[in-house]
Design a protein around this motif. Sequence first.
Motif, PDB file in Angstrom:
ATOM      1  N   LEU A  92      92.436  31.100 -16.139  1.00 12.36           N
ATOM      2  CA  LEU A  92      93.773  31.172 -16.796  1.00 12.36           C
ATOM      3  C   LEU A  92      93.777  30.831 -18.228  1.00 12.36           C
ATOM      4  O   LEU A  92      94.562  31.637 -19.338  1.00 12.36           O
ATOM      5  N   VAL A  93      92.908  29.804 -18.611  1.00 11.02           N
ATOM      6  CA  VAL A  93      92.771  29.534 -19.986  1.00 11.02           C
ATOM      7  C   VAL A  93      91.912  30.652 -20.698  1.00 11.02           C
ATOM      8  O   VAL A  93      92.521  31.218 -21.791  1.00 11.02           O
ATOM      9  N   THR A  94      91.221  31.261 -20.064  1.00 13.93           N
ATOM     10  CA  THR A  94      90.295  32.646 -20.795  1.00 13.93           C
ATOM     11  C   THR A  94      91.363  33.522 -20.973  1.00 13.93           C
ATOM     12  O   THR A  94      91.276  34.454 -22.058  1.00 13.93           O
ATOM     13  N   LEU A  98      92.536  35.365 -24.607  1.00 12.54           N
ATOM     14  CA  LEU A  98      92.112  36.840 -25.077  1.00 12.54           C
ATOM     15  C   LEU A  98      93.543  37.385 -25.437  1.00 12.54           C
ATOM     16  O   LEU A  98      93.599  37.996 -26.454  1.00 12.54           O
ATOM     17  N   PHE A  99      94.866  36.982 -24.754  1.00 12.64           N
ATOM     18  CA  PHE A  99      96.199  37.410 -25.355  1.00 12.64           C
ATOM     19  C   PHE A  99      96.403  36.951 -26.656  1.00 12.64           C
ATOM     20  O   PHE A  99      96.921  37.472 -27.338  1.00 12.64           O
ATOM     21  N   PRO A 104      99.266  40.434 -32.411  1.00 12.48           N
ATOM     22  CA  PRO A 104      99.162  40.525 -33.863  1.00 12.48           C
ATOM     23  C   PRO A 104     100.027  39.522 -34.538  1.00 12.48           C
ATOM     24  O   PRO A 104     100.813  39.026 -34.090  1.00 12.48           O
ATOM     25  N   GLY A 105      99.414  38.737 -35.389  1.00 16.50           N
ATOM     26  CA  GLY A 105      99.952  37.715 -36.045  1.00 16.50           C
ATOM     27  C   GLY A 105     100.550  38.167 -37.366  1.00 16.50           C
ATOM     28  O   GLY A 105     100.550  39.211 -37.787  1.00 16.50           O
TER      29      GLY A 105
END
Length: 257
Positions: A92-94, A98-99, A104-105
């Motif tokens: 879940l953390v991985t 990735l998301f 995009p920031g």
Amino acid sequence: MGSLSDNGGNWPPDGGSPDGLPDFPEEWGVIVIPDDLSELSEEVTAVREELRQTQEKTRWERFADRPGMRSLRRIGAASLRAPVLIISMAVLVTVASLFASAWPGPSRSPATQRTANTTDDRGDRLPALELIGTDGKTVPIRGQLPAVVLLTDGCDCAQLIADTAAAVKPGITVVTVVAGAAPGQTGAAPATGAVPQAPGKVVSALRDPTGELRSGLNLGAPDGTAAALLVDSSGEIVRAVPRTASIEDLRPDLARL
């Protein structure tokens, strides 16, 4: 005792069983055979369960059914839960990382690059100093704005001054500043030669007795080149050049004044 053949196939009148068959045991009680056999489903289930329990178990089943083995099975099941939970959390953390990295920031404006020992976009303001003019009177340096201020201590900068005066637009003053006492006094700064005057342009020669302008803006000690400040009409220093000997170092930013 009669038989079915003697009595037309009916039960004997004395209540005995036909064909010499024995009666049901008394402990069975009264046996009632229902017309609908589905009513016996509960009894059938109970009999099957009893038969299953009475079946002989294999050697492995008997070994696995021991109390110690049952405890080991419980311990093994409990020990498997923790690794499965840890692996699930890691997955879940991985996926979340990735998301987050792919999302995009906000866009960032590129940082202003600075060339060492050449130019500096300072964003400071010109100090409100009163310097000394060629006639010995005090002159507020901010009264000369917008201006290109050239600090020419120990610099043979006549050509730089002339080129700067020719390059600036009308209304922009070229101010030369020399630190130290007036000529002829102890500690006087070296002369920089006569200040050329370009047609239609204003060149003002000032003296900074204490050298406060150079030290206050951290422009470094004189090294034979000039330090230049491009100052707009509000007093903001839009560009500082700690060391220069050519108008080409200033030309790209003159339009900002």
